[in-house]
Design a protein around this motif. Structure first.
Motif, mmCIF file in Angstrom:
data_model
loop_
_atom_site.group_PDB
_atom_site.id
_atom_site.type_symbol
_atom_site.label_atom_id
_atom_site.label_comp_id
_atom_site.label_asym_id
_atom_site.label_seq_id
_atom_site.Cartn_x
_atom_site.Cartn_y
_atom_site.Cartn_z
ATOM 1 N N VAL A 191 0.868 -1.176 0.000
ATOM 2 C CA VAL A 191 0.000 0.000 0.000
ATOM 3 C C VAL A 191 0.905 1.226 0.000
ATOM 4 C CG1 VAL A 191 -1.776 1.307 1.211
ATOM 5 C CG2 VAL A 191 -1.822 -1.200 1.272
ATOM 6 N N TYR A 192 0.631 2.177 -0.892
ATOM 7 C CA TYR A 192 1.463 3.377 -0.993
ATOM 8 C C TYR A 192 0.612 4.636 -0.861
ATOM 9 C CZ TYR A 192 4.858 0.056 -2.870
ATOM 10 O OH TYR A 192 5.692 -1.020 -3.026
ATOM 11 N N THR A 193 1.175 5.637 -0.177
ATOM 12 C CA THR A 193 0.552 6.955 -0.069
ATOM 13 C C THR A 193 1.521 7.987 -0.639
ATOM 14 O OG1 THR A 193 1.456 7.493 2.108
ATOM 15 C CG2 THR A 193 -0.592 6.204 2.043
ATOM 16 N N HIS A 194 1.175 9.239 -0.506
ATOM 17 C CA HIS A 194 2.027 10.309 -1.048
ATOM 18 C C HIS A 194 3.420 10.286 -0.436
ATOM 19 C CE1 HIS A 194 2.088 13.179 2.405
ATOM 20 N NE2 HIS A 194 0.951 12.565 2.726
ATOM 21 N N LYS A 195 3.538 9.753 0.769
ATOM 22 C CA LYS A 195 4.837 9.696 1.434
ATOM 23 C C LYS A 195 5.801 8.742 0.738
ATOM 24 C CE LYS A 195 2.838 10.791 5.957
ATOM 25 N NZ LYS A 195 2.633 10.306 7.361
ATOM 26 N N ASP A 196 5.263 7.871 -0.105
ATOM 27 C CA ASP A 196 6.101 6.875 -0.791
ATOM 28 C C ASP A 196 6.514 7.321 -2.190
ATOM 29 O OD1 ASP A 196 5.927 4.737 1.263
ATOM 30 O OD2 ASP A 196 3.783 4.861 0.791
ATOM 31 N N ILE A 197 6.191 8.557 -2.551
ATOM 32 C CA ILE A 197 6.585 9.068 -3.872
ATOM 33 C C ILE A 197 8.006 9.615 -3.765
ATOM 34 C CG2 ILE A 197 6.074 10.761 -5.676
ATOM 35 C CD1 ILE A 197 3.126 10.579 -4.866
ATOM 36 N N PRO A 198 8.958 9.044 -4.501
ATOM 37 C CA PRO A 198 10.366 9.460 -4.352
ATOM 38 C C PRO A 198 10.636 10.895 -4.786
ATOM 39 C CG PRO A 198 10.173 7.359 -5.524
ATOM 40 C CD PRO A 198 8.808 7.950 -5.447
ATOM 41 N N GLY A 199 9.888 11.369 -5.768
ATOM 42 C CA GLY A 199 10.131 12.694 -6.316
ATOM 43 C C GLY A 199 8.983 13.642 -6.072
ATOM 44 N N ILE A 247 0.254 22.148 -16.457
ATOM 45 C CA ILE A 247 0.714 23.542 -16.578
ATOM 46 C C ILE A 247 1.071 24.093 -15.206
ATOM 47 C CG2 ILE A 247 0.140 25.868 -17.354
ATOM 48 C CD1 ILE A 247 -1.808 24.642 -19.344
ATOM 49 N N ILE A 248 0.073 24.172 -14.337
ATOM 50 C CA ILE A 248 0.281 24.659 -12.973
ATOM 51 C C ILE A 248 0.438 23.443 -12.067
ATOM 52 C CG2 ILE A 248 -0.757 25.955 -11.072
ATOM 53 C CD1 ILE A 248 -2.269 27.590 -13.180
ATOM 54 N N HIS A 249 1.375 23.503 -11.157
ATOM 55 C CA HIS A 249 1.654 22.350 -10.302
ATOM 56 C C HIS A 249 0.742 22.362 -9.074
ATOM 57 C CE1 HIS A 249 4.853 21.535 -13.021
ATOM 58 N NE2 HIS A 249 5.490 22.654 -12.722
ATOM 59 N N ASP A 250 -0.526 22.082 -9.329
ATOM 60 C CA ASP A 250 -1.532 22.118 -8.262
ATOM 61 C C ASP A 250 -2.361 20.836 -8.233
ATOM 62 O OD1 ASP A 250 -2.902 22.440 -10.636
ATOM 63 O OD2 ASP A 250 -4.208 24.037 -9.920
ATOM 64 N N ASP A 251 -1.831 19.773 -8.843
ATOM 65 C CA ASP A 251 -2.608 18.544 -9.001
ATOM 66 C C ASP A 251 -1.807 17.369 -8.443
ATOM 67 O OD1 ASP A 251 -4.327 16.550 -9.793
ATOM 68 O OD2 ASP A 251 -4.631 17.348 -11.801
ATOM 69 N N PRO A 252 -1.951 17.055 -7.162
ATOM 70 C CA PRO A 252 -1.161 15.967 -6.575
ATOM 71 C C PRO A 252 -1.532 14.611 -7.163
ATOM 72 C CG PRO A 252 -2.837 16.709 -5.028
ATOM 73 C CD PRO A 252 -2.847 17.688 -6.173
ATOM 74 N N ILE A 253 -0.520 13.755 -7.305
ATOM 75 C CA ILE A 253 -0.789 12.381 -7.742
ATOM 76 C C ILE A 253 -1.633 11.681 -6.682
ATOM 77 C CG2 ILE A 253 0.284 10.165 -8.320
ATOM 78 C CD1 ILE A 253 2.786 11.854 -9.192
ATOM 79 N N LEU A 254 -1.221 11.815 -5.441
ATOM 80 C CA LEU A 254 -1.977 11.283 -4.304
ATOM 81 C C LEU A 254 -2.159 12.387 -3.278
ATOM 82 C CD1 LEU A 254 -0.136 7.848 -3.848
ATOM 83 C CD2 LEU A 254 -2.321 8.253 -5.003
ATOM 84 N N SER A 255 -3.336 12.460 -2.676
ATOM 85 C CA SER A 255 -3.645 13.511 -1.709
ATOM 86 C C SER A 255 -2.639 13.533 -0.573
ATOM 87 C CB SER A 255 -5.045 13.289 -1.142
ATOM 88 O OG SER A 255 -5.248 14.094 0.004
ATOM 89 N N GLU A 256 -2.288 14.741 -0.143
ATOM 90 C CA GLU A 256 -1.350 14.922 0.968
ATOM 91 C C GLU A 256 -2.067 15.287 2.266
ATOM 92 O OE1 GLU A 256 1.847 17.528 0.004
ATOM 93 O OE2 GLU A 256 2.548 16.299 -1.676
ATOM 94 N N GLY A 257 -3.351 14.966 2.348
ATOM 95 C CA GLY A 257 -4.093 15.236 3.581
ATOM 96 C C GLY A 257 -5.333 16.066 3.360
ATOM 97 N N TRP A 301 -2.373 7.849 -13.952
ATOM 98 C CA TRP A 301 -2.314 6.390 -14.019
ATOM 99 C C TRP A 301 -0.897 5.922 -14.325
ATOM 100 C CZ3 TRP A 301 -7.091 4.930 -12.497
ATOM 101 C CH2 TRP A 301 -8.103 5.899 -12.611
ATOM 102 N N ALA A 302 -0.213 6.650 -15.206
ATOM 103 C CA ALA A 302 1.173 6.306 -15.519
ATOM 104 C C ALA A 302 2.055 6.468 -14.285
ATOM 105 C CB ALA A 302 1.688 7.182 -16.661
ATOM 106 N N ALA A 303 1.859 7.553 -13.558
ATOM 107 C CA ALA A 303 2.686 7.821 -12.382
ATOM 108 C C ALA A 303 2.453 6.777 -11.293
ATOM 109 C CB ALA A 303 2.388 9.225 -11.847
ATOM 110 N N CYS A 304 1.199 6.434 -11.025
ATOM 111 C CA CYS A 304 0.908 5.468 -9.957
ATOM 112 C C CYS A 304 1.453 4.081 -10.290
ATOM 113 C CB CYS A 304 -0.596 5.409 -9.712
ATOM 114 S SG CYS A 304 -1.252 6.885 -8.881
ATOM 115 N N ALA A 305 1.345 3.669 -11.557
ATOM 116 C CA ALA A 305 1.908 2.379 -11.962
ATOM 117 C C ALA A 305 3.426 2.398 -11.819
ATOM 118 C CB ALA A 305 1.505 2.058 -13.396
ATOM 119 N N ALA A 306 4.052 3.505 -12.231
ATOM 120 C CA ALA A 306 5.512 3.601 -12.178
ATOM 121 C C ALA A 306 6.028 3.659 -10.741
ATOM 122 C CB ALA A 306 5.972 4.829 -12.959
#
Length: 787
Positions: free
Chosen positions: A85-93, A100-110, A259-264
């Motif tokens: 099971v992985y959450t945002h804390k497990d994203i290495p980068g 365009i704007i970096h306001d869309d998290p792959i996984l929610s941070e809370g 989907w690409a990011a979560c699989a990777a």
């Protein structure tokens, strides 16, 4: 397909350069048609799974707007087959997939901002095990106030990007002096892409830091960037490949990144292949759709229906993040004019931040939402003046190309290729519009319950990306020693036929049969830094790039052949699988073999960048489009005024594809776009409950058009024309513009509703024009008549 269309398809288009032999302009079948029919076409989920493949599923938010207080995954981990099971804390980068704007998290941070927002990933031994396990998570929320509609977002000044404003002249002063004025509002709903193949990515770790991603995406390069950032790796470590999609329609331009990011991420942690395939319900709950729009407008016009002043405020439901909402709004502003010259204008656009799915690209990319408003308004002007709407449309058309003063758009681009006058005149005559109008009036006068409606609407659609630097493409062309040719380009095949057209271009350039050319999967390790296959530019950009590559090899072969046979390279001809040097005809494959033996390079890259484009987002002016595609359609409907049911009886469409590369594919694109656009405006209703949950998230609750919704009499023609711009073989784009053609269906329904009141009142018909919406409009007309 009716007999008229079949007869048309037997006639090849006129080649760009008169010649006895050509591969462009021919009605070749889609390059994967046989594979599709036989079920042998390989989609991402059909790729044989590597040993040790695991499957992932996303755990999603149950609240529209809330803080996550706690998460317990004990029951998840206890489920059969669960590996991790992985959450945002497990994203290495970087935890972001915003384009365009970096306001869309792959996984929610809370903080969760819509029902369906991904919170965690479960990886298990099977797809079903992963799906079952995600439902066992125990999450505690602290709910926050939610904004769900564009109107509420506007009132709260909640926007994902700053509001836009385009003005020319003094619209308020022009409005005040206008003989006639109208004010009103309109709501046009969004639309689910409903691609047949859902979102899917398959990540396979390679040696070192390498990662291969098979992804159903319109933008492999963006997937490469998102995955590289998420894994904290460089772009050269990531290879993204896409052979084909089972439909995209814009929904796989930016939103395949999640989907690409979560699989990777999962594959990188486990060092095992991981596939993430979305079920239809999850796909619709998680992903964004076409933006719905709410409009408030004020128009001033003369006794003849000519528009004097145009003021409109449009606000879209952007969703919780910016995604592509800014360029969508920009295109809506630029397409508010549609085919009409607007002198004094004041156009305002806002992208409302709401606690719903982050809306994204969809075929037309804001153009349909901009143009539908002016068509609705022109329809209203005509009814107020007691005129036929077609006559009001004609008087407001952009001037002919030599008519100064009425051929400059509100964003200051000069219209130099206008064919709308001739195109509409041809359709008006061929469809017997005037005669049918008289027949419909007679029918409605004698029919109390069933009412018929008729409308003819035009299309003018700009072709190019809003962002100038996206208008570039690359390609590779290889000739093998047996004379066969392989082409690779940056465009992606989603059923629209881009590979077929690009192969035709290469075959034409080399003078060989289409069967000798094959296109391979789009691959970021072959053609780098590609643009999305979007904005109707796929064939334009990649066709030109492939032509450039093929032309380079052709010149080398021509010089080689001329040198061997004492000829002039400038007079060497390539056609019908032969190379002609003077009186000699050398088989193409034979010349290639000899060129190889002489160490002539038989491969080349090609590149193309669309010239003449520029755009100033501050002033909202410039030359954002390379050219315009035109079209028009006539639709006739019958409406049951007691139930709100309706049927499309006949549709006639005429579309300007320029010098068509492939008439069969282009006609098919027009037909498909027409039905898809009709669905948007009539049956496809998105509905969120008061808690912010999308309730129309499956085929059982969301109605796309079926075969029975297609008119029995469906006539599609390509308008005879050549692009004035130097596009690929003077053709024009056919992907998005035809989606605007079914405006005529919506306005024909409105025409039928209007007949209930003798065409004295404007029915307040909203889109989609569901049976409920139709009955509401009819009731309003009846109420006005009784007042």
């Amino acid at each position: 397909m009716n007999s008229k269309t079949e007869a048309f398809l037997t006639q090849p288009a006129t080649p760009a350069v008169p010649m006895a032999w050509a591969e462009v302009g021919q009605s070749h079948p889609h390059e994967s048609a046989v594979l599709h029919v036989l079920g042998e076409a390989t989609y991402t989920d059909d790729i044989p799974e590597a040993a040790g493949t695991l499957h992932a599923a996303l755990g999603i938010s149950a609240k529209a707007h809330a803080n996550i207080l706690s998460m317990n995954f004990d029951a998840v981990k206890a489920m059969p087959g669960v590996v991790a099971v992985y959450t945002h804390k497990d994203i290495p980068g970087t935890n972001d997939c915003g384009p365009i704007i970096h306001d869309d998290p792959i996984l929610s941070e809370g903080l969760v901002e819509y029902v369906g927002q991904p919170i965690f990933i479960v990886v298990a031994t099977s797809h079903d095990n992963a799906r079952r396990a995600v439902k066992k998570a125990v999450i505690e929320y602290e709910e926050l106030p939610a904004i769900l509609t564009p109107q509420a977002a506007r009132d709260a000044k909640s926007f994902v990007v700053p509001p836009m404003h385009l003005a020319r002249g003094d619209a308020q002063a022009a409005f005040e002096r206008s003989p006639h004025k109208l004010k009103g509002s309109l709501h046009v709903g969004g639309q689910e892409q409903f691609y047949l193949e859902g979102q899917i990515s398959y990540a396979i770790p390679k040696e070192g830091k390498g990662m291969l991603i098979y992804c159903s995406t319109q933008h492999p390069t963006e997937m490469q960037h998102v995955v590289a950032h998420a894994l904290h790796r460089q772009s050269h470590d990531i290879v993204v490949e896409c052979r084909r999609m089972g439909g995209g329609f814009g929904g796989k331009e930016s939103q395949s990144a999640l989907w690409a990011a979560c699989a990777a991420i999962s594959a990188a942690h486990l060092r095992r292949p991981v596939k993430l395939r979305a079920d239809r319900d999850d796909d619709m709950m998680v992903t964004g759709k076409r933006h719905c729009f709410y409009y408030e407008y004020e128009m001033g016009y003369g006794d003849d229906g000519r528009i004097i002043a145009a003021k409109v405020e449009m606000v879209s439901r952007a969703g919780f993040s910016a995604d592509l909402s800014a360029p969508v709004a920009t295109r809506a502003v630029c397409h508010f004019d549609n085919a009409y010259y607007l002198g004094d204008v004041d156009i305002r656009a806002m992208a409302g931040k709401t606690n719903t799915q982050s809306n994204t690209a969809f075929r037309g990319f804001g153009g349909p939402q901009g143009a539908i408003a002016i068509e609705y308004i022109v329809d209203e002007i005509a009814r107020n003046l007691g005129m036929d709407a077609l006559d009001v449309r004609k008087i407001n058309f952009y001037g002919r190309n030599d008519e100064e003063g009425r051929n400059v758009t509100q964003y200051n681009q000069k219209v130099v290729d206008n064919v709308i006058h001739d195109l509409v005149a041809q359709l008006e005559e061929e469809s017997s519009y005037r005669k049918r109008r008289e027949e419909i009036n007679a029918f409605n006068a004698s029919s109390r319950v069933l009412k018929r409606g008729l409308a003819l609407t035009p299309v003018k659609f700009g072709i190019a990306f809003n962002v100038t630097h996206f208008n570039q493409a690359g390609a590779l062309v290889h000739i093998y020693t047996d004379g066969s040719v392989l082409v690779n380009h940056g465009g992606t095949e989603m059923g629209q036929g881009i590979n077929t057209k690009v192969c035709q271009v290469v075959a034409h350039e080399l003078g060989i049969d289409l069967a000798m050319v094959r296109a391979t999967a789009t691959d970021t390790s072959k053609v780098a830094n590609t643009s999305a296959t979007a904005a109707s530019t796929g064939a334009d950009l990649n066709g030109k790039a492939a032509q450039d590559a093929a032309n380079t090899i052709r010149k080398r072969l021509a010089e080689f052949a001329a040198k061997r046979h004492d000829g002039d390279p400038a007079t060497v001809r390539f056609e019908a699988n032969f190379v002609h040097v003077g009186d000699q005809a050398i088989p193409f494959a034979e010349l290639v073999q000899k060129a190889y033996m002489a160490r002539i390079q038989l491969w080349s890259d090609g590149f193309y960048a669309t010239p003449g484009l520029h755009w100033d987002p501050k002033t909202m002016s410039g030359n954002p489009f390379s050219y315009y595609a035109y079209g028009a359609s006539v639709s006739e409907v019958v409406v049951d005024t007691l139930t709100g049911e309706w049927k499309l009886l006949q549709a006639d469409a005429l579309y300007d594809a320029g010098n068509s590369l492939n008439p069969a594919i282009d006609v098919g694109q027009v037909e498909g776009a027409f039905i898809q656009g009709m669905g948007w405006l009539t049956t496809e209703e998105l509905w969120w409950n008061p808690a912010g949950k999308l309730m129309t998230h499956a085929p059982s609750t969301y109605k796309i058009p079926g075969v029975s919704d297609c008119p029995e009499n469906f006539n599609v023609r390509l308008f005879k024309n050549r692009n004035v711009m130097d596009s690929i073989h003077r053709s024009k784009a056919v992907g998005e513009p035809p989606l605007l053609l079914p405006f005529s269906v919506f306005l024909a329904i409105r025409d039928a509703c209007s007949s209930v009141g003798g065409h004295r009142y404007n029915p307040p018909l909203r889109a989609p024009a569901t049976s409920e919406a139709i009955l509401d409009a009819i009731s309003a007309v009846q109420a006005q008549g009784a007042a």
